[in-house]
Scaffold this motif. Structure first.
Motif, PDB file in Angstrom:
ATOM      1  N   LEU A   1     -95.848  52.988  39.534  1.00 24.10           N
ATOM      2  CA  LEU A   1     -94.621  52.545  37.692  1.00 24.10           C
ATOM      3  C   LEU A   1     -95.577  51.995  37.263  1.00 24.10           C
ATOM      4  O   LEU A   1     -94.968  52.020  35.854  1.00 24.10           O
ATOM      5  N   SER A   2     -96.485  51.362  37.339  1.00 25.07           N
ATOM      6  CA  SER A   2     -97.456  50.433  36.616  1.00 25.07           C
ATOM      7  C   SER A   2     -98.109  51.873  35.704  1.00 25.07           C
ATOM      8  O   SER A   2     -98.966  52.140  34.437  1.00 25.07           O
ATOM      9  N   HIS A   3     -98.390  53.136  36.822  1.00 30.93           N
ATOM     10  CA  HIS A   3     -98.822  54.312  36.468  1.00 30.93           C
ATOM     11  C   HIS A   3     -98.401  54.754  35.034  1.00 30.93           C
ATOM     12  O   HIS A   3     -98.681  55.435  34.445  1.00 30.93           O
ATOM     13  N   ALA A   4     -96.789  54.737  34.998  1.00 26.55           N
ATOM     14  CA  ALA A   4     -95.569  55.856  34.559  1.00 26.55           C
ATOM     15  C   ALA A   4     -95.605  54.441  33.238  1.00 26.55           C
ATOM     16  O   ALA A   4     -95.813  54.884  31.657  1.00 26.55           O
ATOM     17  N   ASN A   5     -96.081  53.142  33.406  1.00 25.26           N
ATOM     18  CA  ASN A   5     -96.162  52.471  32.137  1.00 25.26           C
ATOM     19  C   ASN A   5     -96.951  52.551  31.411  1.00 25.26           C
ATOM     20  O   ASN A   5     -97.474  53.002  29.942  1.00 25.26           O
ATOM     21  N   ALA A   6     -98.435  52.761  31.889  1.00 27.29           N
ATOM     22  CA  ALA A   6     -99.278  53.188  31.278  1.00 27.29           C
ATOM     23  C   ALA A   6     -99.787  54.530  30.368  1.00 27.29           C
ATOM     24  O   ALA A   6     -99.619  54.145  29.590  1.00 27.29           O
TER      25      ALA A   6
ATOM     26  N   SER B   1    -103.802  51.046  39.418  1.00 29.50           N
ATOM     27  CA  SER B   1    -102.760  50.043  38.748  1.00 29.50           C
ATOM     28  C   SER B   1    -104.173  49.353  38.223  1.00 29.50           C
ATOM     29  O   SER B   1    -103.214  48.833  36.929  1.00 29.50           O
ATOM     30  N   ALA B   2    -105.165  49.542  38.616  1.00 32.04           N
ATOM     31  CA  ALA B   2    -106.118  48.484  37.858  1.00 32.04           C
ATOM     32  C   ALA B   2    -106.133  49.130  36.604  1.00 32.04           C
ATOM     33  O   ALA B   2    -106.093  48.828  34.676  1.00 32.04           O
ATOM     34  N   PRO B   3    -106.807  50.906  36.049  1.00 34.55           N
ATOM     35  CA  PRO B   3    -106.630  50.723  35.177  1.00 34.55           C
ATOM     36  C   PRO B   3    -105.398  50.995  33.678  1.00 34.55           C
ATOM     37  O   PRO B   3    -105.708  51.169  32.390  1.00 34.55           O
ATOM     38  N   SER B   4    -104.679  51.192  34.650  1.00 39.44           N
ATOM     39  CA  SER B   4    -102.938  51.788  34.151  1.00 39.44           C
ATOM     40  C   SER B   4    -102.609  50.157  33.675  1.00 39.44           C
ATOM     41  O   SER B   4    -102.249  49.991  32.580  1.00 39.44           O
TER      42      SER B   4
END
Length: 674
Positions: A460-465, A373-376
């Motif tokens: 989902l945060s990764h998908a958003n990124a 989640s951090a880099p995303s």
């Protein structure tokens, strides 16, 4: 016939004394004074002009006076008895009148009751049954309502803070699927963020679509449904803060239990953005609260507990990226200010967290999954650098040369940064997947708990990124539309989005199913654990001892072999829960308990596991306790012998008058042995 008795009260006597006694005393005193005067002396003393037969002695005079006084007393006594009789008669009359009024009132009440009884007798038996049934039903409903409210209070007060993770996952899922629909539909055209056609100002990109399309309506309904689920979670959290603020403050005192608060802030910010002036106020207020939470969290982990970075830090620190990108919609420079802190927090802790996850196998898989989640979130926050401000939009639209310059700058500066951030996001995903693979047996052995929702929002945060990265490539890159890179990137994005959606729905349903079990905690048969400031971690000062030993022997110590002291402290102290009203049994309304399945995103350790880890840490600290010297001075043996001048010669080492060093032996001969 009633005969009133005589009454002689203190008040009556005082009144009579004021009326009669002063006059009587004055008259007696006058007679005595006259007797003493010459007139009486001449009258009663023998003289030549008066016969001795008329002479009267003083005893006779006094006797006459006493007779006069006694007559006066009798008259006054008769008068007083008359006044007392009149007073008693008046009092008796008042009592009689009051008695008659009471009797008349009782008669009226008796008549009313008799009339009601006659009416009841006239009613049918069916009416009596209906009336009694209504009373019993009303009483039953009131008792059930009070019991329901008491249970609802316990349910809300004992909700785990990870409900914020569920809310963040659902609101992110609605945004990503809505953006997917806008990109794929031909009827949706891109517009600027600050234009009136931008109805949903959500990154990356804003579109204007035809609202008559059934696909648009379906996805829009799903978007609103996701917002409703997230909004319900946020409302429950706000009610928890209102009803059980002591529980929230207690969880803020430990880094392990305070981690989900950053997720709650992110969910509130995403949900409130773009919803008028009220949404603007909520976004700005929550963003600054998240900013303060980040520094409070850093104070706890770096100064108070001296912990090494791990993925549980990211919701409270790099999660500021969501605050930055939503605040940018209203105040661009404030958004960029918050974005700079999010980027700083990322580069300060992400690489150390990667090392910690790879070395420390005692970090649970739920916490390791937050790694991605951090880099995303930071990549998603950096998309505001690719958006022009409202003033620049007007300039860019008015001049094609300035537009080409804008594209050229972003192609050479902004796009490489996005490539680098995407590589970090892939590294975070790989680290999380490897950690889950290595800890899969442990995950399967533990029962489902509130910490398992940590698998939802990072995915989902990764998908958003990835979606934001695709938008940057489409806007500033020269890569062809149907190139292999874009096809692979689209496939990777869809895979992460579908998997994240399935995991979120499954985990959320299981989460809601177990909520009643997690909130109704029976603490009647449990001895209350100690408070956070009374645990072994604080009593033995384990954090300071480990930090001092690590500072002296950094090349020897391996802190990854132990569980974080903050986690041990949280497991030893447990958490505060609300006891139902009426079931306190002499306890407070809020009591501590270990009968919880998760502490933040950390699954609760079994008692045997906790005892073993704590014993190992205590044993290590006892064997490696820091050696301190108090008020000592190192002196070479040759100088010591010269100073002592013999084994029994006291010497003033410090040169102070009257202060001599205590009797010591010459240690020169013992130097080799020492």
């Amino acid at each position: 016939q009633f005969v009133p008795p005589t009454v002689d009260t203190v008040e009556d006597r005082d009144e009579e004394s004021q009326q009669y006694f002063p006059t009587k005393i004055e008259r007696i005193q006058t007679q005595l004074d006259r007797f003493e005067t010459m007139e009486y002396k001449e009258l009663y003393t023998p003289s030549n002009s008066v016969s001795n037969s008329y002479r009267r002695s003083s005893e006779e005079v006094h006797r006459d006076i006493e007779e006069a006084v006694s007559k006066r007393k009798k008259k006054k006594k008769k008068r007083r008895s008359r006044s007392e009789k009149e007073f008693v008669r008046q009092l008796y009359a008042e009592i009689e009148s009051e008695r008659e009024s009471l009797i008349s009132k009782w008669k009226e009440e008796f008549e009313a009751e008799r009339q009601d009884d006659e009416n009841d007798n006239e009613d049918s038996s069916f009416a009596k049954v209906i009336r009694s049934f209504g009373k019993s039903v009303l009483n039953d409903l009131l008792s059930k309502l009070m019991d329901f409210l008491a249970r609802l209070e316990v349910f809300i007060s004992n909700l785990p803070l990870t409900i914020g993770a569920v809310g963040l996952a659902w609101v992110t899922m609605g945004v990503v699927w809505f953006k997917f629909m806008e990109e794929t539909l031909d009827s949706c055209k891109p517009v600027h963020f600050n234009s009136p056609q931008c109805l949903f100002p959500e990154f990356p990109g804003c579109f204007q679509c035809e609202t008559d399309n059934w696909i648009y309506k379906t996805v829009l309904f799903f978007h609103f449904f996701c917002d409703c689920v997230a909004g319900t979670m946020i409302v429950m959290f706000c009610l928890k803060c209102f009803l059980a603020w002591r529980v929230v403050l207690d969880e803020l005192r430990n880094p392990t239990t305070s981690t989900p608060l950053g997720v709650v802030c992110m969910a509130i910010i995403i949900l409130a953005a773009g919803r008028g002036e009220i949404g603007k106020m909520i976004v700005v207020f929550t963003s600054w609260c998240h900013f303060a939470l980040a520094f409070w969290f850093y104070y706890m982990v770096l100064i108070k507990y001296r912990s090494s970075p791990d993925p549980s830090w990211f919701p409270n620190t790099t999660g500021l990226g969501y605050a930055a990108i939503k605040t940018w919609l209203y105040f661009p420079w404030t958004g960029k200010f918050l974005m700079s802190f999010a980027v700083t927090f990322l580069f300060g802790t992400f690489f150390l967290s990667l090392i910690q996850v790879s070395k420390n196998k005692k970090i649970p898989a739920q916490v390791c999954w937050i790694q991605m989640s951090a880099p995303s979130i930071t990549l998603y926050a950096l998309t505001i650098m690719g958006q022009p401000s409202p003033k620049r939009e007007v300039v860019l639209e008015s001049s094609s040369e300035i537009m080409r310059y804008f594209q050229n700058v972003h192609q050479h500066l902004y796009l490489p940064v996005q490539h680098f951030m995407f590589c970090l996001a892939v590294m975070g995903m790989a680290s999380a997947v490897c950690a889950l693979w290595l800890r899969w047996d442990v995950v399967r052995s533990k029962r489902f708990g509130p910490a398992h929702v940590a698998f939802c929002f990072p995915t989902l945060s990764h998908a958003n990124a990835i979606q934001a990265y695709r938008g940057a490539i489409d806007s500033f890159s020269t890569i062809p539309e149907h190139s292999v890179l874009k096809i692979v990137l689209f496939s990777y994005w869809m895979t992460v989005l579908v998997v994240g959606t399935v995991v979120t729905i499954a985990m959320s349903l299981k989460f809601f199913y177990h909520l009643k079990e997690w909130t109704e905690v029976d603490v009647s048969d449990e001895q209350e654990p100690p408070a956070l400031d009374q645990t072994e971690v604080v009593a033995r000062d384990l954090v300071v001892a480990m930090d001092q030993y690590t500072a002296r022997n950094h090349h020897r110590v391996n802190r990854s072999q132990f569980v974080n002291p903050a986690v041990l402290q949280a497991n030893e102290a447990g958490t505060l829960v609300r006891v139902q009203r009426g079931a306190e049994n002499g306890r407070n309304a809020f009591v501590r308990t270990r009968k919880v399945t998760a502490l933040g995103f950390e699954p609760t350790m079994a008692w045997s596991e906790f005892s073993e880890e704590r014993a190992a840490l205590l044993d290590w600290v006892a064997r490696n306790a820091p050696h301190t010297r108090q008020r000592t001075m190192s002196v070479p043996s040759t100088l010591m012998s010269e100073l002592l001048q013999g084994p029994n010669h006291p010497v003033d080492v410090y040169g102070a008058v009257g202060h001599q060093r205590s009797h010591t032996d010459d240690l020169a001969s013992w130097g080799g042995a020492l």
